[in-house]
Design a protein around this motif. Structure first.
Motif, PDB file in Angstrom:
ATOM      1  N   PRO A 103      -1.683  -6.770   3.092  1.00  0.00           N
ATOM      2  CA  PRO A 103      -3.029  -5.789   3.706  1.00  0.00           C
ATOM      3  C   PRO A 103      -2.938  -3.705   3.577  1.00  0.00           C
ATOM      4  O   PRO A 103      -1.625  -3.543   3.529  1.00  0.00           O
ATOM      5  N   ALA A 104      -3.911  -3.451   3.222  1.00  0.00           N
ATOM      6  CA  ALA A 104      -3.770  -1.958   2.581  1.00  0.00           C
ATOM      7  C   ALA A 104      -3.179  -1.868   3.747  1.00  0.00           C
ATOM      8  O   ALA A 104      -3.048  -0.236   3.567  1.00  0.00           O
ATOM      9  N   HIS A 105      -3.661  -2.341   5.401  1.00  0.00           N
ATOM     10  CA  HIS A 105      -3.622  -0.556   6.827  1.00  0.00           C
ATOM     11  C   HIS A 105      -2.401  -1.166   6.204  1.00  0.00           C
ATOM     12  O   HIS A 105      -1.305  -0.237   6.738  1.00  0.00           O
ATOM     13  N   LEU A 106      -1.455  -2.479   6.428  1.00  0.00           N
ATOM     14  CA  LEU A 106       0.109  -2.279   6.535  1.00  0.00           C
ATOM     15  C   LEU A 106       0.407  -1.537   5.371  1.00  0.00           C
ATOM     16  O   LEU A 106       1.710  -1.144   6.134  1.00  0.00           O
ATOM     17  N   GLY A 107       0.254  -1.902   4.527  1.00  0.00           N
ATOM     18  CA  GLY A 107       0.929  -1.037   3.318  1.00  0.00           C
ATOM     19  C   GLY A 107       1.181   0.309   3.528  1.00  0.00           C
ATOM     20  O   GLY A 107       1.783   1.127   3.219  1.00  0.00           O
ATOM     21  N   GLN A 108      -0.017   1.192   4.263  1.00  0.00           N
ATOM     22  CA  GLN A 108      -0.052   2.742   4.263  1.00  0.00           C
ATOM     23  C   GLN A 108       0.753   2.869   5.515  1.00  0.00           C
ATOM     24  O   GLN A 108       1.757   3.858   4.882  1.00  0.00           O
ATOM     25  N   SER A 109       1.284   2.267   6.268  1.00  0.00           N
ATOM     26  CA  SER A 109       2.571   1.847   7.763  1.00  0.00           C
ATOM     27  C   SER A 109       3.580   2.406   6.200  1.00  0.00           C
ATOM     28  O   SER A 109       4.598   3.087   7.299  1.00  0.00           O
ATOM     29  N   VAL A 110       4.011   1.606   6.227  1.00  0.00           N
ATOM     30  CA  VAL A 110       5.031   1.142   5.420  1.00  0.00           C
ATOM     31  C   VAL A 110       5.502   2.762   4.584  1.00  0.00           C
ATOM     32  O   VAL A 110       6.699   2.529   4.489  1.00  0.00           O
ATOM     33  N   LYS A 111       4.327   2.374   3.912  1.00  0.00           N
ATOM     34  CA  LYS A 111       4.864   4.456   2.920  1.00  0.00           C
ATOM     35  C   LYS A 111       5.074   5.340   3.332  1.00  0.00           C
ATOM     36  O   LYS A 111       5.921   5.878   3.783  1.00  0.00           O
ATOM     37  N   THR A 112       3.955   5.307   5.142  1.00  0.00           N
ATOM     38  CA  THR A 112       4.778   6.565   5.608  1.00  0.00           C
ATOM     39  C   THR A 112       6.150   6.274   6.107  1.00  0.00           C
ATOM     40  O   THR A 112       6.623   6.863   6.378  1.00  0.00           O
ATOM     41  N   TYR A 113       6.670   5.615   6.766  1.00  0.00           N
ATOM     42  CA  TYR A 113       7.210   4.806   7.344  1.00  0.00           C
ATOM     43  C   TYR A 113       8.464   4.605   6.428  1.00  0.00           C
ATOM     44  O   TYR A 113       9.744   5.419   6.654  1.00  0.00           O
ATOM     45  N   MET A 114       8.780   4.249   5.045  1.00  0.00           N
ATOM     46  CA  MET A 114       9.672   4.725   4.155  1.00  0.00           C
ATOM     47  C   MET A 114       9.891   6.279   4.122  1.00  0.00           C
ATOM     48  O   MET A 114      11.253   6.653   3.891  1.00  0.00           O
ATOM     49  N   GLN A 115       8.855   6.926   3.606  1.00  0.00           N
ATOM     50  CA  GLN A 115       8.944   8.330   3.348  1.00  0.00           C
ATOM     51  C   GLN A 115       9.464   9.117   4.766  1.00  0.00           C
ATOM     52  O   GLN A 115      10.261   9.938   4.445  1.00  0.00           O
ATOM     53  N   GLN A 116       9.300   8.303   5.937  1.00  0.00           N
ATOM     54  CA  GLN A 116      10.061   9.352   7.009  1.00  0.00           C
ATOM     55  C   GLN A 116      11.545   9.201   7.262  1.00  0.00           C
ATOM     56  O   GLN A 116      12.350  10.016   7.722  1.00  0.00           O
ATOM     57  N   CYS A 117      11.366   7.452   7.109  1.00  0.00           N
ATOM     58  CA  CYS A 117      12.861   7.489   7.016  1.00  0.00           C
ATOM     59  C   CYS A 117      13.937   8.558   5.905  1.00  0.00           C
ATOM     60  O   CYS A 117      15.685   7.760   5.572  1.00  0.00           O
ATOM     61  N   GLY A 118      12.944   8.755   4.525  1.00  0.00           N
ATOM     62  CA  GLY A 118      13.683   9.116   3.776  1.00  0.00           C
ATOM     63  C   GLY A 118      13.774   8.347   2.413  1.00  0.00           C
ATOM     64  O   GLY A 118      14.773   8.568   1.007  1.00  0.00           O
ATOM     65  N   SER A 119      13.819   6.529   2.419  1.00  0.00           N
ATOM     66  CA  SER A 119      13.541   6.126   1.155  1.00  0.00           C
ATOM     67  C   SER A 119      12.355   6.723   0.300  1.00  0.00           C
ATOM     68  O   SER A 119      11.418   6.983   0.546  1.00  0.00           O
ATOM     69  N   ASP A 120      13.293   6.086  -0.538  1.00  0.00           N
ATOM     70  CA  ASP A 120      12.091   6.329  -2.076  1.00  0.00           C
ATOM     71  C   ASP A 120      11.360   5.323  -2.340  1.00  0.00           C
ATOM     72  O   ASP A 120      11.445   3.858  -1.689  1.00  0.00           O
ATOM     73  N   LEU A 121       9.853   5.141  -2.973  1.00  0.00           N
ATOM     74  CA  LEU A 121       8.868   4.400  -2.340  1.00  0.00           C
ATOM     75  C   LEU A 121       8.925   3.414  -3.683  1.00  0.00           C
ATOM     76  O   LEU A 121       9.372   2.083  -3.514  1.00  0.00           O
ATOM     77  N   GLY A 122       9.204   4.301  -5.027  1.00  0.00           N
ATOM     78  CA  GLY A 122       9.021   3.493  -6.653  1.00  0.00           C
ATOM     79  C   GLY A 122       7.454   3.284  -6.262  1.00  0.00           C
ATOM     80  O   GLY A 122       6.667   3.586  -5.848  1.00  0.00           O
ATOM     81  N   PRO A 123       7.686   2.610  -7.270  1.00  0.00           N
ATOM     82  CA  PRO A 123       5.806   1.695  -7.782  1.00  0.00           C
ATOM     83  C   PRO A 123       5.036   1.236  -7.053  1.00  0.00           C
ATOM     84  O   PRO A 123       5.215   0.328  -6.206  1.00  0.00           O
ATOM     85  N   VAL A 124       4.273   1.574  -5.756  1.00  0.00           N
ATOM     86  CA  VAL A 124       3.101   0.866  -5.035  1.00  0.00           C
ATOM     87  C   VAL A 124       1.918   1.224  -5.966  1.00  0.00           C
ATOM     88  O   VAL A 124       1.551   1.919  -5.778  1.00  0.00           O
ATOM     89  N   CYS A 125       0.355   0.030  -5.719  1.00  0.00           N
ATOM     90  CA  CYS A 125      -0.458  -0.643  -6.633  1.00  0.00           C
ATOM     91  C   CYS A 125      -1.404  -0.800  -5.694  1.00  0.00           C
ATOM     92  O   CYS A 125      -1.051  -1.363  -4.099  1.00  0.00           O
ATOM     93  N   SER A 126      -2.587  -0.304  -5.787  1.00  0.00           N
ATOM     94  CA  SER A 126      -3.794  -0.897  -4.913  1.00  0.00           C
ATOM     95  C   SER A 126      -4.431  -1.722  -5.714  1.00  0.00           C
ATOM     96  O   SER A 126      -5.168  -1.276  -6.300  1.00  0.00           O
TER      97      SER A 126
END
Length: 210
Positions: A103-126
């Motif tokens: 779900p989009a709301h979970l995807g947004q939280s995962v994006k924020t969490y990974m960025q805060q942890c310093g993890s590279d995201l890679g491609p993310v599509c909506s």
């Protein structure tokens, strides 16, 4: 030669097409080089002054479903294809590139969490019409029934080998079609297990599906 029986027609110059996402200069250069590598059709110096029919989905500018697909494959190593050609839809078959949809709301939280942890995201599509995000990953998630069940309860789908994921295409028009949250810039994709760990860390904020 011009046909005197036909009315004079002025040449049409289309409006400039903005780049659909913010993009670094080096990525843009890679995209342009990929376009230049496309085979070209021979042209004639003298064309008859008659109407030429174009196939459905034809786009008369540089960014077409075919050139975008070529960029995905050549620069980003995504196994993408235009299917069906007349609609210009681009799909990727899951092979050496995996995917997690949520779900989009979970995807947004995962994006924020990974960025805060310093993890590279890679491609993310909506996918706005489905209200879901797709993370493109390395397919290193083990074939574990308990893990799949855990993700299912969170409304997360592990797209397995042989499945397909639709990717943004220039033929997509309107706000409800697919778009990149994080566009592909190279061949990097994060480990699927890293994204799963981020999902687990964020999932407590949302109710689990029964």
């Amino acid at each position: 030669m011009l046909n005197p029986d036909l009315p004079h027609r002025r040449s049409f110059v289309g409006p400039p097409i903005p780049w659909p996402v913010e993009c670094r200069v080096d990525v843009l250069e890679q995209y342009i080089n990929a376009l230049r590598a496309l085979p070209t059709e021979p042209t004639s110096t003298e064309q008859p002054d008659t109407e030429v029919s174009k196939p459905m989905g034809y786009i008369g500018f540089g960014d077409t479903p075919l050139s975008r697909c070529h960029f995905y494959r050549r620069v980003c190593d995504l196994p993408a294809n235009v299917d069906p050609p007349q609609l210009g839809r681009i799909v990727m078959k899951v092979e050496h590139v995996g995917a997690l949809t949520m779900p989009a709301h979970l995807g947004q939280s995962v994006k924020t969490y990974m960025q805060q942890c310093g993890s590279d995201l890679g491609p993310v599509c909506s996918h706005p019409r489905q209200n879901r995000w797709a993370y493109l990953i390395r397919p290193d998630i083990p074939d574990d029934t308990r893990l799949f069940a855990e993700m299912y309860r969170l409304d997360v789908q592990v797209v397995r080998a042989g499945g397909t994921v639709a990717l943004p295409s220039p033929a997509d028009k309107g706000a409800q079609f697919r778009r990149w949250i994080e566009p592909p810039r190279c061949t990097f994709r994060p480990s699927g297990l890293v994204v799963v760990d981020a999902i687990r860390a964020c999932s407590g904020r949302y109710p689990m599906r029964r």
